[in-house]
Design a protein around this motif. Structure first.
Motif, mmCIF file in Angstrom:
data_model
loop_
_atom_site.group_PDB
_atom_site.id
_atom_site.type_symbol
_atom_site.label_atom_id
_atom_site.label_comp_id
_atom_site.label_asym_id
_atom_site.label_seq_id
_atom_site.Cartn_x
_atom_site.Cartn_y
_atom_site.Cartn_z
ATOM 1 N N SER A 87 0.836 -1.200 0.000
ATOM 2 C CA SER A 87 0.000 0.000 0.000
ATOM 3 C C SER A 87 0.876 1.258 0.000
ATOM 4 O O SER A 87 2.098 1.195 0.195
ATOM 5 N N VAL A 88 0.235 2.402 -0.197
ATOM 6 C CA VAL A 88 0.937 3.678 -0.113
ATOM 7 C C VAL A 88 1.637 3.803 1.230
ATOM 8 O O VAL A 88 2.826 4.163 1.307
ATOM 9 N N PHE A 89 0.930 3.504 2.302
ATOM 10 C CA PHE A 89 1.527 3.603 3.634
ATOM 11 C C PHE A 89 2.736 2.679 3.758
ATOM 12 O O PHE A 89 3.797 3.091 4.240
ATOM 13 N N ASP A 90 2.600 1.435 3.340
ATOM 14 C CA ASP A 90 3.691 0.471 3.510
ATOM 15 C C ASP A 90 4.881 0.804 2.613
ATOM 16 O O ASP A 90 6.032 0.532 2.977
ATOM 17 N N ASN A 91 4.633 1.384 1.428
ATOM 18 C CA ASN A 91 5.743 1.835 0.592
ATOM 19 C C ASN A 91 6.521 2.930 1.303
ATOM 20 O O ASN A 91 7.753 2.909 1.349
ATOM 21 N N ALA A 92 5.794 3.909 1.853
ATOM 22 C CA ALA A 92 6.456 5.023 2.523
ATOM 23 C C ALA A 92 7.220 4.559 3.764
ATOM 24 O O ALA A 92 8.292 5.088 4.081
ATOM 25 N N ALA A 93 6.684 3.578 4.456
ATOM 26 C CA ALA A 93 7.285 3.111 5.711
ATOM 27 C C ALA A 93 8.385 2.079 5.505
ATOM 28 O O ALA A 93 9.057 1.691 6.477
ATOM 29 N N LEU A 94 8.625 1.650 4.276
ATOM 30 C CA LEU A 94 9.542 0.543 4.026
ATOM 31 C C LEU A 94 10.940 0.757 4.613
ATOM 32 O O LEU A 94 11.485 -0.166 5.238
ATOM 33 N N PRO A 95 11.570 1.936 4.464
ATOM 34 C CA PRO A 95 12.905 2.104 5.070
ATOM 35 C C PRO A 95 12.908 1.914 6.590
ATOM 36 O O PRO A 95 13.882 1.401 7.151
ATOM 37 N N LEU A 96 11.830 2.329 7.244
ATOM 38 C CA LEU A 96 11.751 2.155 8.691
ATOM 39 C C LEU A 96 11.570 0.686 9.052
ATOM 40 O O LEU A 96 12.150 0.199 10.021
ATOM 41 N N ARG A 97 10.775 0.003 8.258
ATOM 42 C CA ARG A 97 10.561 -1.432 8.487
ATOM 43 C C ARG A 97 11.864 -2.208 8.301
ATOM 44 O O ARG A 97 12.199 -3.086 9.105
ATOM 45 N N ILE A 98 12.625 -1.847 7.256
ATOM 46 C CA ILE A 98 13.896 -2.525 6.994
ATOM 47 C C ILE A 98 14.886 -2.284 8.134
ATOM 48 O O ILE A 98 15.682 -3.162 8.483
ATOM 49 N N SER A 99 14.821 -1.092 8.725
ATOM 50 C CA SER A 99 15.744 -0.765 9.815
ATOM 51 C C SER A 99 15.387 -1.458 11.121
ATOM 52 O O SER A 99 16.131 -1.358 12.097
ATOM 53 N N GLY A 100 14.235 -2.167 11.150
ATOM 54 C CA GLY A 100 13.872 -2.933 12.327
ATOM 55 C C GLY A 100 12.891 -2.277 13.269
ATOM 56 O O GLY A 100 12.586 -2.830 14.334
ATOM 57 N N ARG A 101 12.372 -1.097 12.898
ATOM 58 C CA ARG A 101 11.412 -0.438 13.787
ATOM 59 C C ARG A 101 10.039 -1.084 13.685
ATOM 60 O O ARG A 101 9.645 -1.588 12.636
ATOM 61 N N ARG A 102 9.286 -1.073 14.786
ATOM 62 C CA ARG A 102 7.953 -1.661 14.824
ATOM 63 C C ARG A 102 6.922 -0.660 14.304
ATOM 64 O O ARG A 102 7.062 0.555 14.504
ATOM 65 N N PRO A 103 5.851 -1.152 13.642
ATOM 66 C CA PRO A 103 4.816 -0.245 13.124
ATOM 67 C C PRO A 103 4.246 0.694 14.182
ATOM 68 O O PRO A 103 3.933 1.852 13.878
ATOM 69 N N SER A 104 4.120 0.218 15.409
ATOM 70 C CA SER A 104 3.576 1.073 16.466
ATOM 71 C C SER A 104 4.473 2.279 16.741
ATOM 72 O O SER A 104 4.008 3.307 17.246
ATOM 73 N N GLU A 105 5.745 2.173 16.389
ATOM 74 C CA GLU A 105 6.696 3.253 16.636
ATOM 75 C C GLU A 105 6.656 4.324 15.549
ATOM 76 O O GLU A 105 6.992 5.478 15.810
ATOM 77 N N TYR A 106 6.273 3.922 14.327
ATOM 78 C CA TYR A 106 6.369 4.884 13.226
ATOM 79 C C TYR A 106 5.042 5.215 12.554
ATOM 80 O O TYR A 106 4.997 6.065 11.662
ATOM 81 N N ARG A 107 3.955 4.583 12.966
ATOM 82 C CA ARG A 107 2.681 4.773 12.258
ATOM 83 C C ARG A 107 2.278 6.251 12.186
ATOM 84 O O ARG A 107 1.909 6.760 11.119
ATOM 85 N N ALA A 108 2.349 6.964 13.306
ATOM 86 C CA ALA A 108 1.907 8.361 13.333
ATOM 87 C C ALA A 108 2.815 9.239 12.479
ATOM 88 O O ALA A 108 2.336 10.134 11.764
#
Length: 214
Positions: A87-108
């Motif tokens: 999704s748009v959200f998951d594309n934008a968040a991909l670098p954070l996900r790769i770095s190991g951060r949890r969705p609850s930490e970066y969602r906002a």
């Protein structure tokens, strides 16, 4: 730098970008702007000479060293390389996900950034449903979401209207204020004139440095 047995695309270049600086690259189509960004982003290697990024000679860096360096660089090329299955959200968040951060930490934070680039209502959409300018804004959001140490952008305002171009420029300025080194290749002379930033002009493969206007 040259491609295959072709002529030099870039030659006799020697320069350094200070940490935290902000420069534009200008030049006609085919002048070598994209090739220069590809060298700095480790997407290409020089045919001769040396490229150093973060103080490390990366001209011949091995496959183990390059990924760690690339994670410190945000890149927006004209081929956007969005992931169609995310999704748009998951594309934008991909670098954070790769770095190991949890969705609850970066969602906002990701939601706020997508709202800033005008995609707040499209976070659950898939990239294939976005218009060209929207896809470009998504690629920009993905490139800056983790506050990279270097941001390289190739014509980042090419498919957006004037108002959005200024909005994106303010995003780049804010990122620079926080310490990111910013290098933007553009044909948008109005944006360059408004920015009051120094520029590097490429002509026939050679670089000419011009200071910011007084």
């Amino acid at each position: 730098m040259r491609y295959g047995d072709g002529p030099d695309v870039l030659r006799d270049l020697s320069f350094a970008l200070a940490p935290g600086s902000f420069h534009f690259i200008t030049g006609a189509s085919g002048a070598g702007k994209t090739s220069l960004l590809r060298l700095i982003s480790l997407a290409a290697r020089p045919s001769e000479g040396r490229v150093a990024v973060f103080g490390q000679d990366v001209s011949h860096a091995g496959p183990k060293a390059r990924p760690a360096l690339r994670r410190r660089i945000g890149v927006v090329f004209q081929e956007l390389l969005l992931l169609d299955h995310l999704s748009v959200f998951d594309n934008a968040a991909l670098p954070l996900r790769i770095s190991g951060r949890r969705p609850s930490e970066y969602r906002a934070d990701v939601a706020e950034l997508l709202t800033w680039v005008g995609l707040g209502q499209r976070m659950d959409s898939m990239p294939s449903t976005l218009a060209g300018g929207e896809q470009q804004r998504l690629a920009i959001a993905r490139a800056v979401v983790n506050r990279p140490e270097i941001l390289l952008a190739d014509e980042p305002t090419g498919n957006v209207d004037h108002e959005m171009a200024l909005r994106l420029f303010r995003l780049f300025v804010e990122l620079n204020r926080l310490g990111t080194t910013v290098l933007i290749a553009t044909h948008d002379q109005d944006l360059v004139a408004r920015s009051n930033k120094p520029l590097m002009h490429l002509e026939r493969g050679r670089l000419h440095l011009r200071p910011a206007p007084l």
